[in-house]
Write an enzyme that holds these catalytic residues in place. Structure first.
Site, PDB file in Angstrom:
ATOM      1  N   SER A 100     -36.079 -98.271 -47.658  1.00 10.43           N
ATOM      2  CA  SER A 100     -34.823 -97.935 -47.293  1.00 10.43           C
ATOM      3  C   SER A 100     -34.012 -98.872 -46.877  1.00 10.43           C
ATOM      4  O   SER A 100     -34.640 -99.854 -46.246  1.00 10.43           O
ATOM      5  CB  SER A 100     -35.226 -96.900 -46.146  1.00 10.43           C
ATOM      6  OG  SER A 100     -33.987 -96.835 -45.142  1.00 10.43           O
ATOM      7  N   CYS A 101     -32.392 -98.842 -46.962  1.00 10.94           N
ATOM      8  CA  CYS A 101     -31.719 -99.968 -46.379  1.00 10.94           C
ATOM      9  C   CYS A 101     -31.229 -99.696 -44.945  1.00 10.94           C
ATOM     10  O   CYS A 101     -30.421-100.524 -44.569  1.00 10.94           O
ATOM     11  CB  CYS A 101     -30.789-100.404 -47.448  1.00 10.94           C
ATOM     12  SG  CYS A 101     -31.138-100.970 -48.848  1.00 10.94           S
ATOM     13  N   ILE A 102     -31.646 -98.537 -44.366  1.00 13.57           N
ATOM     14  CA  ILE A 102     -31.036 -97.938 -43.298  1.00 13.57           C
ATOM     15  C   ILE A 102     -31.924 -97.708 -42.365  1.00 13.57           C
ATOM     16  O   ILE A 102     -32.846 -96.930 -42.436  1.00 13.57           O
ATOM     17  CB  ILE A 102     -30.028 -96.631 -43.434  1.00 13.57           C
ATOM     18  CG1 ILE A 102     -29.159 -96.973 -44.509  1.00 13.57           C
ATOM     19  CG2 ILE A 102     -29.311 -96.268 -42.166  1.00 13.57           C
ATOM     20  CD1 ILE A 102     -28.041 -97.477 -44.654  1.00 13.57           C
TER      21      ILE A 102
ATOM     22  N   ASN B  41     -28.009-104.459 -39.883  1.00 16.84           N
ATOM     23  CA  ASN B  41     -29.364-103.591 -39.617  1.00 16.84           C
ATOM     24  C   ASN B  41     -30.343-103.957 -40.643  1.00 16.84           C
ATOM     25  O   ASN B  41     -31.525-103.706 -40.192  1.00 16.84           O
ATOM     26  CB  ASN B  41     -28.593-102.045 -39.918  1.00 16.84           C
ATOM     27  CG  ASN B  41     -29.884-101.087 -39.494  1.00 16.84           C
ATOM     28  OD1 ASN B  41     -30.350-100.943 -38.594  1.00 16.84           O
ATOM     29  ND2 ASN B  41     -30.144-100.407 -40.679  1.00 16.84           N
ATOM     30  N   MET B  45     -34.080-104.803 -39.589  1.00 16.26           N
ATOM     31  CA  MET B  45     -35.430-103.996 -40.061  1.00 16.26           C
ATOM     32  C   MET B  45     -36.373-104.844 -40.682  1.00 16.26           C
ATOM     33  O   MET B  45     -37.593-104.406 -40.852  1.00 16.26           O
ATOM     34  CB  MET B  45     -34.822-102.953 -41.059  1.00 16.26           C
ATOM     35  CG  MET B  45     -34.070-101.664 -40.702  1.00 16.26           C
ATOM     36  SD  MET B  45     -33.379-100.714 -41.987  1.00 16.26           S
ATOM     37  CE  MET B  45     -34.920-100.110 -42.738  1.00 16.26           C
TER      38      MET B  45
END
Lengths: 102, 170
Positions: A100-102, B41, B45
């Site tokens: 996932s990139c989000i 973001n 992460m």
């Protein structure tokens, strides 16, 4: 490949993620968490269980989804698993690394 | 080819890892705003520090009244693959923007306002450029609460100090 985690032979991929969730246990989670520099507490467990549940239901994971889960908010997620929460929490939960990139 | 692919996926040495991403957002088209947000973001992460400096039109993304009304450019944007004249028709930008927003929602990409909240919660620092704020006659209260402060370029560079910091202009 296989490695020894918490005294058991556990199948992992080359990034150290479990390849079989059935081999997961709280002890395994604690050992992986320690490797990630995290002391596992009861506060971590609902998040880990949530991630495993989502994985079993084949729901793709994202930070946004975790934040909306009602289990933990985004700030809390970063506080529980500092330095890459989704990656680290997934590894501790014994599920694959989310793409996932989000 | 195979050897090349291997180099790409090899984990770099620890001391070469990116430690901090300093992003400068100068545009208000929705694709540029999302590029900055997703990069910031994505850094958080991965455990990488991230900060965004909103300057010039980039400030639209953090203005309470404007942030939900950003558009994709339908004129002068060859990637739209429509004739320029058509792109200039009234409502064309809104139409194209709505299409894009629908596709993004499918991919779990949050709207701009929610994305700003996510960034703040993740520990990403958001700064407004003093010169641009003055130029557009904006007040602090015109900007979202998640903006940490209004600072100068010099302040931003000072924050970029340290090894393995990368600056990116969007």
């Amino acid at each position: 490949m296989e490695t020894t985690i918490a005294g058991k032979n556990i199948a992992v991929n080359d990034e150290g993620y479990l390849t079989d969730l059935n081999q997961w246990s709280r002890e395994v989670a604690e050992a992986i968490a320690q490797e990630e520099g995290i002391q596992l507490t009861d506060d971590h467990m609902p998040v880990i269980e949530y991630l495993q549940e989502q994985y079993k239901n084949e729901v793709p994971l994202s930070i946004r989804k975790v934040g909306k889960s009602g289990v933990v908010d985004i700030k809390g997620f970063y506080a529980l698993f500092p330095g890459g929460p989704l990656k680290k929490a997934s590894r501790i939960a014994g599920i694959p690394k989310p793409a996932s990139c989000i | 080819m195979e050897a090349e692919a291997k180099t790409m996926t090899e984990t770099p040495k620890k001391d070469a890892k990116v430690k901090k991403m300093m992003l400068i957002l100068s545009k208000a088209t929705i694709d540029n705003v999302y590029a900055a947000f997703i990069l910031a973001n994505g850094a958080r992460m991965e455990g990488i520090e991230a900060e965004i400096f909103f300057t010039f039109f980039g400030l639209e993304a953090v203005q309470k009244k404007k942030l939900e009304h950003l558009h994709v450019a339908t004129v002068g944007n060859p990637a739209m693959h429509i004739p320029t004249l058509l792109g200039g028709l009234p409502g064309m930008e809104a139409f194209a923007t709505n299409m894009m927003k629908k596709e993004m929602e499918k991919l779990d990409i949050p709207p701009v306002g929610e994305f700003i909240e996510i960034l703040e919660a993740s520990g990403c620092k958001l700064w407004a450029c003093k010169l641009a704020v003055d130029m557009f006659h904006l007040k602090r209260e015109d900007l979202v609460d998640e903006i940490s402060d209004v600072i100068t370029v010099g302040d931003f560079y000072t924050r970029a100090e340290g090894e393995n910091t990368h600056l990116l202009f969007i």
